[in-house]
Write a protein that holds these residues in place. Structure first.
Motif, PDB file in Angstrom:
ATOM      1  N   UNK A   1       0.845  -1.188   0.000  1.00 19.89           N
ATOM      2  CA  UNK A   1       0.000   0.000   0.000  1.00 19.89           C
ATOM      3  C   UNK A   1       0.884   1.243   0.000  1.00 19.89           C
ATOM      4  N   UNK A   2       0.378   2.323  -0.586  1.00 23.68           N
ATOM      5  CA  UNK A   2       1.175   3.548  -0.674  1.00 23.68           C
ATOM      6  C   UNK A   2       0.275   4.763  -0.763  1.00 23.68           C
ATOM      7  N   UNK A   3       0.791   5.890  -0.293  1.00 23.62           N
ATOM      8  CA  UNK A   3       0.093   7.157  -0.497  1.00 23.62           C
ATOM      9  C   UNK A   3       0.215   7.529  -1.974  1.00 23.62           C
TER      10      UNK A   3
ATOM     11  N   UNK B   1      12.222 -12.766  -6.415  1.00 19.29           N
ATOM     12  CA  UNK B   1      11.214 -13.801  -6.241  1.00 19.29           C
ATOM     13  C   UNK B   1      10.051 -13.433  -5.342  1.00 19.29           C
ATOM     14  N   UNK B   2       9.890 -12.166  -5.065  1.00 23.33           N
ATOM     15  CA  UNK B   2       8.785 -11.715  -4.220  1.00 23.33           C
ATOM     16  C   UNK B   2       7.707 -11.112  -5.118  1.00 23.33           C
ATOM     17  N   UNK B   3       6.577 -11.782  -5.209  1.00 23.53           N
ATOM     18  CA  UNK B   3       5.479 -11.290  -6.029  1.00 23.53           C
ATOM     19  C   UNK B   3       4.866 -10.058  -5.367  1.00 23.53           C
ATOM     20  N   UNK B   4       4.744  -8.973  -6.130  1.00 29.63           N
ATOM     21  CA  UNK B   4       4.354  -7.697  -5.545  1.00 29.63           C
ATOM     22  C   UNK B   4       3.158  -7.085  -6.256  1.00 29.63           C
ATOM     23  N   UNK B   5       2.173  -6.688  -5.470  1.00 27.85           N
ATOM     24  CA  UNK B   5       1.025  -5.948  -5.978  1.00 27.85           C
ATOM     25  C   UNK B   5       1.063  -4.541  -5.407  1.00 27.85           C
ATOM     26  N   UNK B   6       0.993  -3.546  -6.273  1.00 26.31           N
ATOM     27  CA  UNK B   6       1.036  -2.156  -5.834  1.00 26.31           C
ATOM     28  C   UNK B   6      -0.371  -1.633  -5.601  1.00 26.31           C
ATOM     29  N   UNK B   7      -0.537  -0.894  -4.525  1.00 28.99           N
ATOM     30  CA  UNK B   7      -1.851  -0.353  -4.198  1.00 28.99           C
ATOM     31  C   UNK B   7      -1.757   1.102  -3.746  1.00 28.99           C
TER      32      UNK B   7
ATOM     33  N   UNK C   1      -8.003   7.001   2.829  1.00 29.75           N
ATOM     34  CA  UNK C   1      -8.508   5.639   2.687  1.00 29.75           C
ATOM     35  C   UNK C   1      -7.482   4.626   3.189  1.00 29.75           C
ATOM     36  N   UNK C   2      -6.218   4.876   2.865  1.00 32.84           N
ATOM     37  CA  UNK C   2      -5.170   3.960   3.282  1.00 32.84           C
ATOM     38  C   UNK C   2      -5.100   3.853   4.801  1.00 32.84           C
TER      39      UNK C   2
ATOM     40  N   UNK D   1      -7.316   4.794   6.995  1.00 34.04           N
ATOM     41  CA  UNK D   1      -8.568   4.325   7.596  1.00 34.04           C
ATOM     42  C   UNK D   1      -8.516   2.810   7.775  1.00 34.04           C
ATOM     43  N   UNK D   2      -7.939   2.130   6.803  1.00 32.78           N
ATOM     44  CA  UNK D   2      -7.787   0.675   6.904  1.00 32.78           C
ATOM     45  C   UNK D   2      -6.904   0.305   8.086  1.00 32.78           C
ATOM     46  N   UNK D   3      -5.833   1.070   8.252  1.00 33.03           N
ATOM     47  CA  UNK D   3      -4.920   0.771   9.352  1.00 33.03           C
ATOM     48  C   UNK D   3      -5.554   1.111  10.693  1.00 33.03           C
ATOM     49  N   UNK D   4      -6.342   2.183  10.719  1.00 33.81           N
ATOM     50  CA  UNK D   4      -7.038   2.562  11.944  1.00 33.81           C
ATOM     51  C   UNK D   4      -8.017   1.473  12.381  1.00 33.81           C
ATOM     52  N   UNK D   5      -8.599   0.831  11.403  1.00 30.41           N
ATOM     53  CA  UNK D   5      -9.566  -0.225  11.688  1.00 30.41           C
ATOM     54  C   UNK D   5      -8.882  -1.557  11.995  1.00 30.41           C
ATOM     55  N   UNK D   6      -7.562  -1.491  12.103  1.00 29.24           N
ATOM     56  CA  UNK D   6      -6.753  -2.664  12.407  1.00 29.24           C
ATOM     57  C   UNK D   6      -6.906  -3.764  11.365  1.00 29.24           C
ATOM     58  N   UNK D   7      -7.218  -3.343  10.131  1.00 29.93           N
ATOM     59  CA  UNK D   7      -7.247  -4.321   9.055  1.00 29.93           C
ATOM     60  C   UNK D   7      -5.832  -4.825   8.799  1.00 29.93           C
ATOM     61  N   UNK D   8      -5.747  -6.046   8.343  1.00 38.31           N
ATOM     62  CA  UNK D   8      -4.426  -6.604   8.070  1.00 38.31           C
ATOM     63  C   UNK D   8      -3.771  -5.863   6.908  1.00 38.31           C
TER      64      UNK D   8
END
Length: 536
Positions: A376-378, A398-404, A410-411, A413-420
């Motif tokens: 995840x990124x700003x 060898x590390x598969x990476x998905x950028x978000x 929004x980013x 808020x997910x962390x505030x909600x203790x989402x993984x």
């Protein structure tokens, strides 16, 4: 020290849409808002500077709480501290006080207020205003942002008489002089009134500085006018200023481009536009400082609880390619948490030079295979430009990476909600508050601080060791011994790699040298025009 305040308060403090802005007012560029319509077509008016600021002006203007790039830059023109600092050298000079402290190692500093100093509403500045301001800063109930820069060493501020105050320290703290610029003195008769602090957050500003605020239009512009009653050391040269808030990079560049440009100066210039603006005859200069992109891991999520995995992912990043491609050469690979050029910089005990083979070996040693990361990124433009290099570098080991990349609010808020989550990339620049290493590190690493909570590292044995080491360094008055202690805990931060810079970057400012003189590019967000003047 602690930063035990609510998420809502945090966003209010930061002056941007997301938590990252507290540690980087750079991120207030994400706060949105339309391109300004506040320009008055001032290209030929020698009494007016029209500036373009690449950050929002619609966040808190309370000097005790804000980290908004726009507001903090404006506050430097409106308010004064007992001492203030030069925006470039950061050397302290007497502002509301009449002199610098005679003995930096004393545990009591006495200041006399400048005779005839007035608030913008015409009332005199008194010692009661100074005590009122510091009581708020030190108040554990108010728990304002600036308190984290004072509570560890400042015991109290006492009134001696109407024009004299005394600062009482817990122990000698020579770095206090430049830090006093953070404590902008505020008028008690204005901000002790019911609801006044809420008004300060929404834009009310009454200071004693060279300029007074004359209009504030959130998401459009803020205007300033030279204060006739100002009798301090840095008198305004230009009569009026109009600061436009334009967070869209293309619109910001357009406002200062071409023969019909309405603005004479703009900050936060995209690297891709530097040469274009230079070819048009503009001066474009960068300021190297603490502005950096950092990588933070969730240490409660496996395998990121393993130091070897965190280190491997740092070693894997091709920072040279990132600097060349994404930053157009305007960056430096991090060799310490502090930027190269900082007085206390020296390479940390662990430097994450590009070493993919070492990265692979560390992952193998940790027993990690087939690792998949959602990064995840700003969505700050220059940070987003760097993300493909990170992904390509990790894929190469060898590390598969998905950028978000996503909206900052929004980013977090997910962390505030203790989402993984696994890892986050964001930006930071504490230099808008000051330069000393103690301040910079406490801006990022404090017990109870949000970044420590987000990384789930706050209660760890390593974090507690770090906080103890930081307190020990803060209390050390001998400069060489303090530096040694600072380097020890910076080495610990580098080794643990929980929250650590990948690159330090330049912030670019552009101005028309035919119409504006006395400008100096600064290495932190915003502008300072106290010594600028119109020449055409």
């Amino acid at each position: 020290m602690s930063l035990e305040f609510s998420r809502r308060d945090f966003l209010r403090y930061s002056g941007a849409t997301g938590a990252a802005a507290m540690i980087a007012a750079t991120l207030s560029a994400c706060s949105g808002g339309p391109a300004s319509t506040g320009s008055v077509g001032a290209g030929s008016n020698k009494d007016l500077i029209t500036a373009v600021i690449g950050y929002g002006n619609d966040q808190s203007w309370d000097p005790t709480q804000t980290a908004s790039a726009f507001a903090m830059a404006g506050i430097q023109h409106i308010y004064e501290g007992l001492l203030d600092t030069d925006p470039i050298t950061r050397e302290p000079y007497p502002a509301l006080a009449t002199a610098l402290p005679a003995d930096l190692n004393a545990t009591s500093w006495k200041f006399t207020l400048r005779e005839g100093a007035k608030w913008h509403d015409g009332q005199p500045v008194t010692a009661d205003d100074v005590v009122f301001t510091f009581e708020r800063i030190l108040d554990t109930q108010a728990n304002v942002l600036t308190g984290n820069f004072f509570k560890s060493w400042l015991q109290e501020v006492k009134k001696v008489d109407d024009r004299n105050v005394e600062l009482v320290f817990k122990f000698p703290f020579p770095d206090a002089a430049p830090r006093l610029t953070i404590a902008k003195i505020m008028p008690k008769h204005v901000f002790s009134q019911p609801g006044a602090w809420d008004q300060a957050k929404t834009g009310k500003a009454v200071g004693s500085g060279p300029y007074k605020q004359t209009a504030h239009n959130p998401k459009s512009n803020t205007t300033f006018e030279a204060f006739d009653g100002y009798n301090g050391p840095r008198k305004p040269v230009v009569k009026k200023m109009n600061w436009l808030t334009i967070v869209d990079a293309a619109a910001r560049v357009a406002k200062i481009s071409g023969g019909s440009a309405e603005a004479q100066i703009a900050d936060n210039i995209p690297y891709a536009n530097v040469e274009q603006l230079k070819q048009q005859g503009l001066s474009v200069e960068g300021g190297k400082g603490m502005n950096h992109m950092f990588l933070m891991f969730n240490t409660s999520a496996k395998p990121f609880d393993d130091i070897r995995v965190r280190q491997a992912l740092h070693y894997a990043i091709d920072t040279k390619k990132m600097i060349e491609v994404a930053l157009k050469g305007h960056g430096t690979a991090s060799s310490s948490f502090l930027n190269e050029g900082h007085p206390d910089h020296k390479p940390a005990s662990v430097v994450y030079d590009y070493d993919p083979e070492k990265a692979k070996a560390l992952l193998k040693e940790a027993g990690v295979t087939n690792l998949t990361i959602n990064l995840m990124a700003v969505n700050v433009s220059w940070v987003a430009d760097c993300l493909p290099t990170i992904a390509a570098s990790w894929e190469a080991i060898g590390v598969k990476t998905t950028l978000e990349p996503q909206d900052t609010a929004a980013l977090f808020a997910k962390m505030d909600q203790m989402q993984d989550y696994q890892a986050v990339v964001a930006a930071s620049n504490p230099n808008q508050f000051g330069m000393d290493a103690d301040l910079i590190m406490r801006y990022n690493f404090v017990p109870g601080g949000l970044w420590m909570k987000y990384s789930h590292w706050d209660g760890s044995k390593d974090a507690k060791q770090l906080f103890t080491m930081m307190d020990e360094a803060t209390k050390e008055s001998d400069k060489s011994k303090k530096s040694e202690l600072v380097h020890k805990y910076i080495d610990l931060i580098a080794e643990k790699a929980v929250m650590y810079p990948v690159v330090h970057t330049e912030l670019m400012t552009a101005w028309d040298p035919k119409k504006l003189s006395g400008v100096r590019a600064q290495p932190y967000p915003g502008i300072n025009l106290l010594q600028a003047q119109r020449t055409q």
